[in-house]
Motif scaffolding. Structure first.
Motif, PDB file in Angstrom:
ATOM      1  N   CYS A  36       3.250  -7.284  -6.871  1.00  0.00           N
ATOM      2  CA  CYS A  36       2.366  -6.438  -6.053  1.00  0.00           C
ATOM      3  C   CYS A  36       1.830  -7.212  -4.855  1.00  0.00           C
ATOM      4  O   CYS A  36       1.726  -6.667  -3.754  1.00  0.00           O
ATOM      5  N   ALA A  37       1.493  -8.495  -5.057  1.00  0.00           N
ATOM      6  CA  ALA A  37       0.989  -9.308  -3.950  1.00  0.00           C
ATOM      7  C   ALA A  37       2.040  -9.454  -2.860  1.00  0.00           C
ATOM      8  O   ALA A  37       1.713  -9.445  -1.666  1.00  0.00           O
ATOM      9  N   ASP A  38       3.304  -9.570  -3.246  1.00  0.00           N
ATOM     10  CA  ASP A  38       4.369  -9.681  -2.253  1.00  0.00           C
ATOM     11  C   ASP A  38       4.420  -8.416  -1.391  1.00  0.00           C
ATOM     12  O   ASP A  38       4.455  -8.503  -0.163  1.00  0.00           O
ATOM     13  N   TYR A  39       4.413  -7.255  -2.016  1.00  0.00           N
ATOM     14  CA  TYR A  39       4.417  -6.018  -1.229  1.00  0.00           C
ATOM     15  C   TYR A  39       3.118  -5.867  -0.443  1.00  0.00           C
ATOM     16  O   TYR A  39       3.119  -5.356   0.673  1.00  0.00           O
ATOM     17  N   GLY A  40       2.004  -6.317  -1.006  1.00  0.00           N
ATOM     18  CA  GLY A  40       0.735  -6.259  -0.275  1.00  0.00           C
ATOM     19  C   GLY A  40       0.786  -7.064   1.011  1.00  0.00           C
ATOM     20  O   GLY A  40       0.305  -6.623   2.056  1.00  0.00           O
ATOM     21  N   ARG A  41       1.389  -8.256   0.950  1.00  0.00           N
ATOM     22  CA  ARG A  41       1.542  -9.075   2.163  1.00  0.00           C
ATOM     23  C   ARG A  41       2.428  -8.364   3.185  1.00  0.00           C
ATOM     24  O   ARG A  41       2.157  -8.387   4.383  1.00  0.00           O
ATOM     25  N   ARG A  42       3.468  -7.731   2.709  1.00  0.00           N
ATOM     26  CA  ARG A  42       4.359  -7.005   3.616  1.00  0.00           C
ATOM     27  C   ARG A  42       3.637  -5.831   4.281  1.00  0.00           C
ATOM     28  O   ARG A  42       3.766  -5.614   5.485  1.00  0.00           O
ATOM     29  N   ILE A  43       2.886  -5.069   3.489  1.00  0.00           N
ATOM     30  CA  ILE A  43       2.120  -3.942   4.037  1.00  0.00           C
ATOM     31  C   ILE A  43       1.096  -4.450   5.038  1.00  0.00           C
ATOM     32  O   ILE A  43       0.855  -3.836   6.071  1.00  0.00           O
ATOM     33  N   PRO A 142       5.147   2.846 -17.429  1.00  0.00           N
ATOM     34  CA  PRO A 142       3.977   2.006 -17.698  1.00  0.00           C
ATOM     35  C   PRO A 142       3.119   1.971 -16.436  1.00  0.00           C
ATOM     36  O   PRO A 142       3.644   1.952 -15.317  1.00  0.00           O
ATOM     37  N   HIS A 143       1.793   1.980 -16.597  1.00  0.00           N
ATOM     38  CA  HIS A 143       0.935   2.041 -15.411  1.00  0.00           C
ATOM     39  C   HIS A 143       1.107   0.817 -14.517  1.00  0.00           C
ATOM     40  O   HIS A 143       0.921   0.898 -13.316  1.00  0.00           O
ATOM     41  N   GLU A 144       1.513  -0.324 -15.074  1.00  0.00           N
ATOM     42  CA  GLU A 144       1.776  -1.493 -14.235  1.00  0.00           C
ATOM     43  C   GLU A 144       2.963  -1.240 -13.311  1.00  0.00           C
ATOM     44  O   GLU A 144       2.954  -1.630 -12.141  1.00  0.00           O
ATOM     45  N   LEU A 145       3.987  -0.583 -13.836  1.00  0.00           N
ATOM     46  CA  LEU A 145       5.159  -0.269 -13.029  1.00  0.00           C
ATOM     47  C   LEU A 145       4.815   0.799 -11.992  1.00  0.00           C
ATOM     48  O   LEU A 145       5.297   0.745 -10.859  1.00  0.00           O
ATOM     49  N   ALA A 146       3.956   1.737 -12.361  1.00  0.00           N
ATOM     50  CA  ALA A 146       3.508   2.754 -11.393  1.00  0.00           C
ATOM     51  C   ALA A 146       2.765   2.081 -10.241  1.00  0.00           C
ATOM     52  O   ALA A 146       2.980   2.430  -9.071  1.00  0.00           O
ATOM     53  N   ARG A 147       1.919   1.122 -10.541  1.00  0.00           N
ATOM     54  CA  ARG A 147       1.197   0.381  -9.486  1.00  0.00           C
ATOM     55  C   ARG A 147       2.170  -0.328  -8.559  1.00  0.00           C
ATOM     56  O   ARG A 147       2.053  -0.242  -7.325  1.00  0.00           O
ATOM     57  N   LEU A 148       3.151  -1.019  -9.116  1.00  0.00           N
ATOM     58  CA  LEU A 148       4.155  -1.703  -8.305  1.00  0.00           C
ATOM     59  C   LEU A 148       4.929  -0.700  -7.451  1.00  0.00           C
ATOM     60  O   LEU A 148       5.175  -0.943  -6.266  1.00  0.00           O
ATOM     61  N   THR A 149       5.273   0.434  -8.022  1.00  0.00           N
ATOM     62  CA  THR A 149       6.006   1.463  -7.286  1.00  0.00           C
ATOM     63  C   THR A 149       5.187   2.000  -6.128  1.00  0.00           C
ATOM     64  O   THR A 149       5.719   2.254  -5.042  1.00  0.00           O
ATOM     65  N   VAL A 150       3.884   2.164  -6.330  1.00  0.00           N
ATOM     66  CA  VAL A 150       3.010   2.603  -5.237  1.00  0.00           C
ATOM     67  C   VAL A 150       3.071   1.597  -4.090  1.00  0.00           C
ATOM     68  O   VAL A 150       3.252   1.974  -2.927  1.00  0.00           O
ATOM     69  N   PHE A 151       2.929   0.319  -4.396  1.00  0.00           N
ATOM     70  CA  PHE A 151       3.006  -0.704  -3.349  1.00  0.00           C
ATOM     71  C   PHE A 151       4.350  -0.642  -2.627  1.00  0.00           C
ATOM     72  O   PHE A 151       4.408  -0.684  -1.399  1.00  0.00           O
ATOM     73  N   GLU A 152       5.434  -0.561  -3.394  1.00  0.00           N
ATOM     74  CA  GLU A 152       6.759  -0.549  -2.775  1.00  0.00           C
ATOM     75  C   GLU A 152       6.932   0.680  -1.891  1.00  0.00           C
ATOM     76  O   GLU A 152       7.460   0.584  -0.786  1.00  0.00           O
ATOM     77  N   GLN A 153       6.498   1.844  -2.344  1.00  0.00           N
ATOM     78  CA  GLN A 153       6.669   3.068  -1.561  1.00  0.00           C
ATOM     79  C   GLN A 153       5.783   3.081  -0.312  1.00  0.00           C
ATOM     80  O   GLN A 153       6.180   3.620   0.722  1.00  0.00           O
ATOM     81  N   PHE A 158       6.049   2.464   5.688  1.00  0.00           N
ATOM     82  CA  PHE A 158       5.815   1.796   6.966  1.00  0.00           C
ATOM     83  C   PHE A 158       7.118   1.317   7.604  1.00  0.00           C
ATOM     84  O   PHE A 158       7.258   1.368   8.827  1.00  0.00           O
ATOM     85  N   THR A 159       8.079   0.880   6.784  1.00  0.00           N
ATOM     86  CA  THR A 159       9.354   0.465   7.379  1.00  0.00           C
ATOM     87  C   THR A 159      10.098   1.666   7.964  1.00  0.00           C
ATOM     88  O   THR A 159      10.741   1.541   9.001  1.00  0.00           O
ATOM     89  N   ILE A 160      10.001   2.811   7.307  1.00  0.00           N
ATOM     90  CA  ILE A 160      10.615   4.025   7.854  1.00  0.00           C
ATOM     91  C   ILE A 160       9.941   4.384   9.172  1.00  0.00           C
ATOM     92  O   ILE A 160      10.608   4.659  10.175  1.00  0.00           O
ATOM     93  N   LEU A 161       8.605   4.366   9.187  1.00  0.00           N
ATOM     94  CA  LEU A 161       7.857   4.720  10.392  1.00  0.00           C
ATOM     95  C   LEU A 161       8.140   3.768  11.550  1.00  0.00           C
ATOM     96  O   LEU A 161       8.173   4.182  12.712  1.00  0.00           O
TER      97      LEU A 161
END
Length: 172
Positions: A36-43, A142-153, A158-161
């Protein structure tokens, strides 16, 4: 990405310009934190992003849902646009989600809070008050995977935009 580890005690941050806030119920555990931190840095290259962690409540399921709902509400930034994850929510493609994120970035000059519940999901009152209920599909995750998926999406949006070559359209 900044992590806000404080427990929810009604402390609201003053509204700021558009930012992403991921509010989730759980405990920090690897490997989810690193991912999640990796995607957070990207966002964070596009907009400010931070997390608010709510500790799981104790009690029977009904009590837990109610208490977690109240703790989530207390953890939300003032005037946040809320997106709740719920299996009965809207199904959006990545492109449609990117369009919604782009619209919010342009029109909503306050935080957008993405809310991920515990293993029990989210309190009904919280779901009813949400501006958008979003489904990640009919599968139970699992809610942990849902959290990671939220970050990734969010990152994918933003990459699409921005026209960055990350999202691939289907070949057919």
């Amino acid at each position: 990405m900044t992590a806000d580890n404080s427990s929810a005690h009604g402390v609201h941050n003053r509204p700021v310009a558009f930012e992403i806030v991921v509010v989730w119920v759980g405990r920090r555990r690897e490997p989810w934190e690193t991912l999640c931190a990796d995607y957070g840095r990207r966002i964070g290259k596009f907009v400010p992003v931070r997390e608010r962690v709510v500790r799981p409540a104790r009690g029977d399921d009904r009590t837990r849902l109610r208490l977690e709902g109240k703790a989530i509400e207390a953890a939300l930034p003032l005037d946040a646009w809320t997106v709740c994850l719920d299996r009965k929510g809207r199904n959006l493609s990545s492109e449609a989600l990117a369009t919604e994120v782009g619209r919010l970035r342009t029109e909503w000059r306050r935080p957008v809070a993405w809310i991920v519940g515990s293993d029990l999901g989210l309190d009904r009152d919280l779901l009813k008050s949400s501006r958008l209920c979003l489904s990640l599909g009919p599968l139970t995750l699992p809610h942990e995977l849902a959290r990671l998926t939220v970050f990734e999406q969010i990152y994918r949006s933003f990459t699409i935009l921005e026209g960055i070559n990350y999202h691939r359209r289907p070949f057919h």
